[in-house]
Design a protein around this motif. Structure first.
Motif, PDB file in Angstrom:
ATOM      1  N   THR A   1     -12.153  33.648 -37.788  1.00 41.28           N
ATOM      2  CA  THR A   1     -11.496  34.753 -38.477  1.00 41.28           C
ATOM      3  C   THR A   1     -12.386  35.989 -38.464  1.00 41.28           C
ATOM      4  O   THR A   1     -11.941  37.101 -38.178  1.00 41.28           O
ATOM      5  N   LEU A   2     -13.623  35.759 -38.785  1.00 44.36           N
ATOM      6  CA  LEU A   2     -14.553  36.884 -38.849  1.00 44.36           C
ATOM      7  C   LEU A   2     -14.685  37.559 -37.488  1.00 44.36           C
ATOM      8  O   LEU A   2     -14.665  38.786 -37.375  1.00 44.36           O
TER       9      LEU A   2
ATOM     10  N   ARG B   1      -1.376  29.644 -47.478  1.00 45.65           N
ATOM     11  CA  ARG B   1      -2.115  29.775 -48.728  1.00 45.65           C
ATOM     12  C   ARG B   1      -1.122  30.099 -49.813  1.00 45.65           C
ATOM     13  O   ARG B   1      -0.313  31.005 -49.669  1.00 45.65           O
TER      14      ARG B   1
ATOM     15  N   VAL C   1      -0.209  30.973 -53.792  1.00 39.02           N
ATOM     16  CA  VAL C   1      -0.598  31.414 -55.125  1.00 39.02           C
ATOM     17  C   VAL C   1       0.662  31.459 -55.963  1.00 39.02           C
ATOM     18  O   VAL C   1       1.696  31.945 -55.511  1.00 39.02           O
TER      19      VAL C   1
ATOM     20  N   ASP D   1      -3.159  40.320 -54.463  1.00 40.80           N
ATOM     21  CA  ASP D   1      -4.551  40.703 -54.317  1.00 40.80           C
ATOM     22  C   ASP D   1      -5.418  39.502 -53.952  1.00 40.80           C
ATOM     23  O   ASP D   1      -6.265  39.581 -53.071  1.00 40.80           O
TER      24      ASP D   1
ATOM     25  N   LEU E   1      -4.911  38.644 -50.377  1.00 39.09           N
ATOM     26  CA  LEU E   1      -5.559  39.561 -49.446  1.00 39.09           C
ATOM     27  C   LEU E   1      -7.056  39.298 -49.391  1.00 39.09           C
ATOM     28  O   LEU E   1      -7.691  39.430 -48.348  1.00 39.09           O
ATOM     29  N   GLU E   2      -7.587  38.944 -50.534  1.00 38.71           N
ATOM     30  CA  GLU E   2      -9.013  38.667 -50.581  1.00 38.71           C
ATOM     31  C   GLU E   2      -9.340  37.391 -49.801  1.00 38.71           C
ATOM     32  O   GLU E   2     -10.342  37.325 -49.098  1.00 38.71           O
ATOM     33  N   GLN E   3      -8.469  36.408 -49.917  1.00 33.85           N
ATOM     34  CA  GLN E   3      -8.685  35.179 -49.154  1.00 33.85           C
ATOM     35  C   GLN E   3      -8.522  35.426 -47.672  1.00 33.85           C
ATOM     36  O   GLN E   3      -9.068  34.699 -46.864  1.00 33.85           O
TER      37      GLN E   3
ATOM     38  N   VAL F   1      -0.128  47.378 -55.614  1.00 34.00           N
ATOM     39  CA  VAL F   1      -1.215  46.947 -54.737  1.00 34.00           C
ATOM     40  C   VAL F   1      -1.038  47.609 -53.390  1.00 34.00           C
ATOM     41  O   VAL F   1       0.085  47.782 -52.912  1.00 34.00           O
ATOM     42  N   ARG F   2      -2.147  47.988 -52.799  1.00 37.15           N
ATOM     43  CA  ARG F   2      -2.061  48.500 -51.450  1.00 37.15           C
ATOM     44  C   ARG F   2      -2.121  47.321 -50.502  1.00 37.15           C
ATOM     45  O   ARG F   2      -3.099  46.588 -50.485  1.00 37.15           O
TER      46      ARG F   2
ATOM     47  N   ASP G   1      -1.861  45.978 -46.615  1.00 42.14           N
ATOM     48  CA  ASP G   1      -1.843  46.434 -45.231  1.00 42.14           C
ATOM     49  C   ASP G   1      -1.454  45.343 -44.251  1.00 42.14           C
ATOM     50  O   ASP G   1      -1.742  45.422 -43.074  1.00 42.14           O
TER      51      ASP G   1
ATOM     52  N   ARG H   1       5.977  48.180 -44.446  1.00 39.78           N
ATOM     53  CA  ARG H   1       5.823  47.034 -43.552  1.00 39.78           C
ATOM     54  C   ARG H   1       6.494  45.795 -44.120  1.00 39.78           C
ATOM     55  O   ARG H   1       6.057  44.687 -43.899  1.00 39.78           O
TER      56      ARG H   1
ATOM     57  N   PRO I   1       3.901  44.473 -34.082  1.00 41.58           N
ATOM     58  CA  PRO I   1       4.332  45.359 -35.174  1.00 41.58           C
ATOM     59  C   PRO I   1       5.128  46.569 -34.712  1.00 41.58           C
ATOM     60  O   PRO I   1       5.826  47.179 -35.516  1.00 41.58           O
ATOM     61  N   ASP I   2       5.047  46.909 -33.453  1.00 34.35           N
ATOM     62  CA  ASP I   2       5.663  48.155 -33.034  1.00 34.35           C
ATOM     63  C   ASP I   2       7.054  47.986 -32.438  1.00 34.35           C
ATOM     64  O   ASP I   2       7.710  48.957 -32.096  1.00 34.35           O
TER      65      ASP I   2
END
Lengths: 365, 365
Positions: B65-66, B105, B107, B122, B125-127, B145-146, B148, B164, B319-320
């Motif tokens: 992922t990183l 995931r 929640v 949130d 997104l953090e995960q 929340v923003r 993306d 989106r 996405p486009d």
DNA sequence: TAGACCATTGACCGCGCGGTCATGTAACTG
DNA sequence: CAGTTACATGACCGCGCGGTCAATGGTCTA
């Protein structure tokens, strides 16, 4: 080099370096603040937090996992069914995990076959988890996966699943015993039992409790019936039992099956609870509103999930010390109107109590 | 340096470098094989796979992922209730995600307040997620929340939630219309409606379908009742309706509420379906076995989850471009015995059909 | 035979963070 | 006052992988 910019001109997500720059500190200090480490002055801490909020900064979980080796997440192998019991347990696990600092990853196994569970566990390990919860372990076969994180089996015996396994349960045997005792105390000579699939520990534990209760009073132990948790299977079992005039009380290992069973009895002319008493298992509140309102045993999902998670986290964080001792879970009998004393040859016996009894219940430790 | 060794002498998890060494290739080639990239000879590919299996190698998700920026996981904001509908939807989502190459995931939000949902989003997104599914969006307020990543709202109108956002749904309005039509076709002059909490889109859509069906035939539109999905709230609504002799047909926005409502009607001496017809919504199979067996509308959870996920993945990966067009979902009316023609002044009307009708059903597009 | 071309492989970098250790600075102690 | 401790901060490394681009070797065309 320039940072990549997202689509539509939106800037890429801020990194801790951005926060550090804005706050005028080093990246490491930002890391300290966000991990609540000591040795940061109040002033710096405040500035970092403000800078993070201003930028809308979010920790990158992948990076932190990679760097620290801890994923801070727990995987759940759930049964892919929407039944009240399994769904409640999953919700309870989620509630218990909240605020523990761990995130949840869920994988369903549709069937519960060992290979299926193995695949689920494998995918969890690949995703990265610090611990695994198998929410409803099945008895058959060893799970053919090498697991190097602690595993919590909800409801299985301690021997199951290897050395780093911990267990917790809803106390199904005690609950089943309470259900059976309830019927015996009403005066029934014995109690029949419709079990869930015996491959499930959940079903076996309840059979165990039923047997214990009968044995404790030296009562005859009728043959066991086995269903598949569905109302349809309860209905089929009910047709069998309806043909046997000896049957006056049935402990059913799930509310849905109990509903099916009652339907079959009623259809065959055996009135519930006048002729036959039926007690369910789970505590789905909707069955307070069917006719007759279903007497049942409520499973302490929340308490079991909390206790199990406590042990699992202990096994994750302090693997070398003894885990917390088990605490007693509540036994909550919800007495409604599907159970009554057995019919007597002389009198007609009491009728079902009236609608007031929707949620009368009694609890005992 | 030496590699860290786990507790009990068990070696640390193998890395791709270990596989590379064993297979006699470079680390990068291992990466190519495991990601099914081209330009690897068959011989090398085979050797790498064998080496990986021999070592029990698993990809490290955090590192990939990183490095790649893609998490290959999808987050779900679920409602923290164990109701049949929400639980089924979650299971359906899980089924749909299987085999898509994404992990899940989950929640839960206990209440569905905007702040609650915001916190859930949130934390997802953090995960790290590539997309988000909000399984049962609530109408009130913008989520602060923003975000993306693309968001799939199951059942909300397209305007909700930012640019989106993609949507899909079970076609609740059509289902509700079918339910209402069923009652009208039986001869009822009008149909009352017990809705779910109107903060939920799921409830609103069904109200819409009910209104449309009535309007299409120019029928009187009775006042709306509002419940909270629980059988208890259905019971309360049923007490109200039982007092009104005009009521001959009720469309209830959930099976549990329908059960509560029927109970109240029965208690008040209004027989179902002889005096009042009741149709539920969801399709929980257990209610084929209550008295009377509940006529209901089955929600196409699986189809909706599949379609929604298809669109979400499209929004993630391309996405486009325009997303896939919507396909019609099935409308499945499950006719059992809680609905019948209205009572007539002259005749007593038909009785509930006998037990054979447990699962008779008809489908239409 | 030389050039162009492709298939195959590897060297190297850095994703964003936490861990280790060194470096400071202030507050005590004898 | 020097010596010691407690606190506060930053420089630097590397977690395990994918991405980029160069290097290798083989085949094909003119």
């Amino acid at each position: 080099m320039t940072r990549v910019v997202g689509r539509g001109g939106s800037p890429a997500a801020p990194r801790s370096a951005d926060v550090a720059q804005l706050a005028g500190v080093s990246r490491k200090t930002v890391s300290r603040v966000l991990n609540n480490e000591p040795y940061v002055s109040d002033d710096v801490r405040r500035r970092v937090i403000e800078a993070a909020e201003e930028l809308g900064y979010r920790l990158n979980n992948a990076a932190r996992t990679l760097a620290s080796g801890r994923t801070c997440s727990i995987g759940v192998v759930a049964l892919g069914t929407a039944g009240y019991g399994t769904a409640s347990l999953l919700v309870a696990i989620e509630k218990a995990v909240r605020g523990s600092g761990y995130a949840l990853r869920v994988v369903n196994t549709l069937d519960g076959e060992p290979d299926d569970i193995a695949a689920a566990v494998d995918s969890l390990l690949e995703q990265g988890v610090d611990g695994i919860i198998v929410s409803e372990p099945i008895v058959e076969g060893e799970v053919p996966v090498r697991v190097d994180v602690p595993v919590l089996f909800l409801g299985a015996p301690p021997a199951f699943g290897g050395s780093r396994a911990v267990t917790a349960g809803v106390g199904a045997d005690l609950l089943a015993r309470a259900a059976t005792d309830h019927l015996l105390e009403l005066g029934h000579q014995t109690v029949h039992h419709l079990a869930g699939p015996l491959r499930w520990y959940a079903a076996r534990d309840r059979v165990e409790g039923w047997r214990t209760a009968l044995a404790a009073r030296g009562r005859h132990q009728p043959p066991l019936l086995e269903g598949d948790w569905s109302a349809a299977s309860g209905y089929l079992a009910g047709r069998e039992l309806a043909a046997d005039p000896e049957v006056t009380a049935v402990f059913v290992s799930g509310d849905d099956m109990a509903i099916g069973l009652i339907h079959a009895l009623t259809e065959a002319g055996r009135r519930v609870p006048h002729d036959v008493s039926v007690i369910g298992f789970d505590g789905n509140p909707v069955f307070a509103y069917v006719t007759p309102p279903l007497t049942t045993v409520r499973q302490p999902f929340d308490a079991a999930a909390r206790e199990g998670l406590k042990r699992l986290i202990h096994a994750i964080e302090e693997p070398d010390t003894e885990g917390p001792s088990s605490s007693d879970l509540p036994v909550e009998l919800v007495v409604r109107a599907s159970t009554a004393p057995p019919p007597t040859s002389s009198s007609a016996g009491p009728r079902a109590s009236s609608s007031r009894s929707h949620s009368s219940q009694r609890s005992s430790a």
